[in-house]
Scaffold this active site. Structure first.
Site, short mmCIF file in Angstrom:
data_model
loop_
_atom_site.label_atom_id
_atom_site.label_comp_id
_atom_site.label_asym_id
_atom_site.label_seq_id
_atom_site.Cartn_x
_atom_site.Cartn_y
_atom_site.Cartn_z
N PRO A 7 -6.46 -6.97 0.99
CA PRO A 7 -6.22 -8.39 1.17
C PRO A 7 -6.98 -8.92 2.38
CG PRO A 7 -4.41 -7.17 2.10
CD PRO A 7 -5.38 -6.16 1.55
N ASP B 201 1.07 -8.27 11.89
CA ASP B 201 0.68 -7.27 10.89
C ASP B 201 1.32 -7.64 9.56
OD1 ASP B 201 -0.33 -4.01 11.14
OD2 ASP B 201 0.62 -4.72 9.32
N GLN C 57 0.82 -1.20 0.00
CA GLN C 57 0.00 0.00 0.00
C GLN C 57 0.86 1.26 0.00
OE1 GLN C 57 -2.29 -0.53 3.63
NE2 GLN C 57 -0.50 -1.41 4.63
N ASP D 125 -7.43 -5.15 14.66
CA ASP D 125 -7.26 -3.73 14.37
C ASP D 125 -6.77 -3.61 12.93
OD1 ASP D 125 -6.78 -1.02 14.47
OD2 ASP D 125 -4.90 -1.21 15.60
N GLU E 76 0.53 0.60 13.95
CA GLU E 76 1.02 1.84 14.57
C GLU E 76 1.58 1.61 15.97
OE1 GLU E 76 -2.17 1.45 13.37
OE2 GLU E 76 -3.01 3.41 12.89
N ASP F 73 0.37 -12.54 7.24
CA ASP F 73 -1.09 -12.47 7.19
C ASP F 73 -1.65 -13.04 8.50
OD1 ASP F 73 -3.77 -12.45 6.19
OD2 ASP F 73 -3.53 -14.58 5.73
N ALA F 74 -2.47 -12.29 9.20
CA ALA F 74 -2.96 -12.71 10.51
C ALA F 74 -3.80 -13.98 10.41
CB ALA F 74 -3.80 -11.59 11.15
#
Lengths: 323, 323, 323, 323
Positions: free
Chosen positions: B173, B113, B38, B164, B93, B145-146
């Site tokens: 995704p 993340d 991104q 989150d 973050e 990927d979670a």
């Protein structure tokens, strides 16, 4: 997409602050007039439908006016045990009267709005706002400054005073209606157990100090209890604030009792006082009920800190104007 | 005014819907990069200060990120009696970890993340977001990927899972992380008494059907109790929604008990579990406390009707994408 | 200032390109309809007054339509020695016919516009555009596709063909009217010494390659001389382009002669052919005269380089669409 | 499209008038500073690339600065037979000097700009603007008010004075540079046959009366011949105006002769005076040549009428400020 192209690119742009702007896609301008006091427009905007715009600021929109008007009216009306005589300052669209007149206890609702043309345009272009209120025998309407009217009023006192007026901006005539002096008059016109409620301007994290904290502090200087609350009215561009105030009332001992009112207690009061089904009964309420009550009065920690820290009191000689 | 002219007219414009746009005055663009996944930007906007922007959508802003992150984390953590092992999906973050690690019971916080570059940029440009979390021994971070990570995970189960992540938009995704399939995996990775919470997209009157009602319905199909709540995060352009879900938990018997949690009970839990003063204690919370809890969970009548009426369940094969 | 507040913040926003937007303050929406072919709106915008908007794009505005229509019509009409039969493709507002009929030599003006509703709305809402043209016996109007009409036409050939149609965008039906095939039909319907002129889309430094250079190249492939020119029509958001083409004409030997036409020669031709004073005479022209002619045809060096470099020719099978 | 999403929605918004706004997509803010006199920013905007912005107004953009600077400089330089000593008022970016120094006759170019910081930022961030000019021995730069400098100047007079300064807006210090008094000083500092040229603000149909007609009238009161011209600089949001003035000059007897200058004559003068090929020769010109000259000086009929009708003369005591 084609549908968007076909509606073309007209926008209604409103400054929330100097640094923040909200734009709504504009479908049509249905009325465009000017009274002695202000520019009056009725538009159709895509996200919220038919909308009343006064001097470039949206006042209420078909899509969410019910949230604003239910939030303004019902908490004060229910906290009062048995409101018979009620007063509306402003309220030209008729929707505040519509909500007040749902309460079966009401025998007389007096509404005082400065601008007859707003009422006339609302009756003609926004009939859903007033619903049947304009034909309700209990409603009496005067076209005058609410401050002067209340000051000169010699009749029996009111159980609930509901201020549905424009924000205190410099250009507007109405800032007096937010001053300590006005609230002290109001006290003298309220019956024992009476309650006052006023819309209090923007209430979000970046706007609550424009006037909300000041209005709250001012009411708190004139009444024993001042209770702040907020609600999301998306067409207003940010969370909206209200304050209700009383010296004593039937429904709650103090602000904390209002905040922790049980869901069942509010729902029962609505059922008893507004009635069950039907278009004028409690099933007609779309926003307000026991859970929504908790949502409105459950304010964020930062807001209560800011309300406590506020020292400005608005007086006729020392007004605080929104930027 | 001169000060406005001097900051000049740069704007950050974000579409809330096709018909509604929010614009923030832009002071500066402090970082402008592009990861494998991104566009990543850090801007300084006038109403909310430093803001992380991913693919043109604001993720969190200095001025109100505390509202979002406290609202996301603390209700689930407190409803669980004693969270020791917690999981964060997304959370690049660092602020979600920051809030979770305030809970003294936490022994291990695993954060997964997808995009390491978001974490690196956050550490460098947004150090206030993570505060000390990056150096806390209890935090373990994986860049993956979670969904895949949780599926393959063989360790002890989690007490709280906190999602989150970005909204389920087609290009992204991450929509799988909102599906019934994912929530069923999650169930198997939750310990007895475990709770899941997920950010659930826009939650205002004109946006709640974009994905909030669907996420709620989907969680309700995988868990015994799904509890919706909303909060005002002004930099997001509208009220924001969350959903927490559990089969059983220490803090509440069901959704109604969450909604009517007494102010004192929440405040006492915060004091006991997060601690009293100091920068990491409960006095560091700026949004969440007992009254704010009522405000979040006290949802409007129209919203509960819409949640009840929703029939769409998001599955891998039948996703619902935000428009 | 107060006056601005009083007109409130409605805007008509038009994308000049993906990266550039023009916004005009919108005073009113006077007509809002939809024909079989397009959305038709008449608005009043502050900078340019009454404006016709088709599918969200401004077509002509009271404040500067005279520039566009004089620029479109008069150069071709004057370069032809004695235009008696003239054809308009499109031109629904009537202003192109108004300008053509100023030329006293004209005996028959045939106008073919696809959308009767545009003509009807123009007659009703924009009567100044057509001025007296709708009652002029020399005007004949057909509601049909101009391409089909010209292809099937069996009457005497035309002296001037003037294409006043929408830009070649994918959604529009009209791109065929910009193809080499159409221009070749046109050749067969032009009398000896005949001239064709077409509006050619945006012509500024950052927009000339959207379609102008392609239209020029396409006309240059069908005619011996193709002469580009540009003019500033502020309500269009950027400089606008036109192309006229001929194999031979009375007024100029070639493109260079058009470019260096003396001021006196143009002024004399206007006086002779349109007449002196009066509302229909040359004094009625507000934009075009000898000096303005030089201004239109004196194109920048960069534009002539781009026109020379263009290799794309628009054909029915290989159209070039504006982005 | 994806590419647009990836660049996100930052915009540079500039008011052309109170009723008309231009927005450019903003890619980056590369410099953000503040001098003693003004906010100085260098941005990268999508339609025009790197752009210098002073107090929120775009000054020159990579994409079209060549149009503005060639239009400002070359007509005056060529109309003068043999410019040896030339003066630039303003011109901080260096591009005006770059164009003047292309003329081989120039022996000394004196540039006086109020704000050293603009020059420093331009050298650092916009090196393409100045090209080699900063190292050219013929250039001498002073950081001072151009009015005071010229008034106190005791050296030999100038052949061409070129005013490349901000528009006369109230806040700005520079309005004196547009007054009759200044132009009369200028006369005393011009050599026999000398020419003055000044940028003259917006020049389109809806903006030419903001200052262009006044500047023209003011120059016409101080010089025998004042010649207006306009050019399309898209990053300025509308057609831009210039005025050159002289009592006598080598290249033209009067304004009419400038307007009808033959293409060949201009092209020959360019070749002779600037030279043939190479990066500093005439082939380096991208906008100006004989045909472009006709395009600039061939003004519309409505503009000449407005210039004739203008009666306002700007003096120190009676300035006319742009709205």
């Amino acid at each position: 997409p084609e549908s968007v192209a076909m509606t073309s690119s007209f926008w209604f742009s409103e400054d929330v602050t100097d640094d923040m702007v909200t734009k709504f896609r504009l479908n049509n301008i249905m009325y465009n007039g000017k009274s002695q006091f202000q520019r009056i427009q009725v538009i159709d905007c895509a996200p919220f439908g038919k909308t009343l715009v006064l001097d470039g600021k949206s006042q209420s929109a078909a899509g969410d006016e019910f949230v604003y008007h239910e939030a303004l009216v019902h908490p004060a009306m229910l906290l009062h045990g048995n409101p018979k005589r009620v007063f509306i300052g402003g309220g030209g669209e008729g929707a505040t009267a519509r909500e007040m007149l749902r309460h079966r206890s009401v025998e007389k609702c007096i509404m005082v709005d400065l601008d007859k043309m707003v009422v006339d345009v609302s009756k003609d272009k926004l009939p859903e706002w007033g619903a049947g209120c304009w034909d309700d025998d209990r409603l009496e309407v005067y076209y005058q400054d609410a401050h002067a009217w209340l000051r000169d009023y010699k009749g029996p006192p009111f159980d609930v005073i509901c201020m549905d007026i424009a924000d205190p901006i410099e250009a507007g005539p109405g800032y007096v209606l937010y001053t300590e002096e006005f609230y002290r008059y109001a006290t003298t016109q309220l019956a024992e157990g009476g309650i006052i409620v006023t819309q209090s301007g923007p209430g979000s994290l970046n706007t609550h100090e424009e006037c909300f904290t000041v209005i709250h502090r001012t009411l708190a200087s004139a009444f024993k209890h001042a209770v702040p609350y907020t609600v999301d009215v998306p067409s207003f561009g940010c969370t909206w604030a209200f304050t209700l105030a009383f010296n004593a009332c039937a429904g709650a001992a103090d602000a904390a009792a209002v905040v922790e009112m049980s869901v069942a207690a509010t729902d029962a009061a609505i059922a008893a006082r507004i009635g069950g089904g039907g278009s004028s009964g409690s099933s007609a309420l779309r926003f307000y009920d026991g859970a929504a009550h908790l949502g409105m009065f459950g304010t964020p920690k930062w807001l209560r800190r800011a309300l406590d820290a506020e020292r400005r009191v608005m007086t006729v000689d020392n007004p605080v104007f929104m930027i």
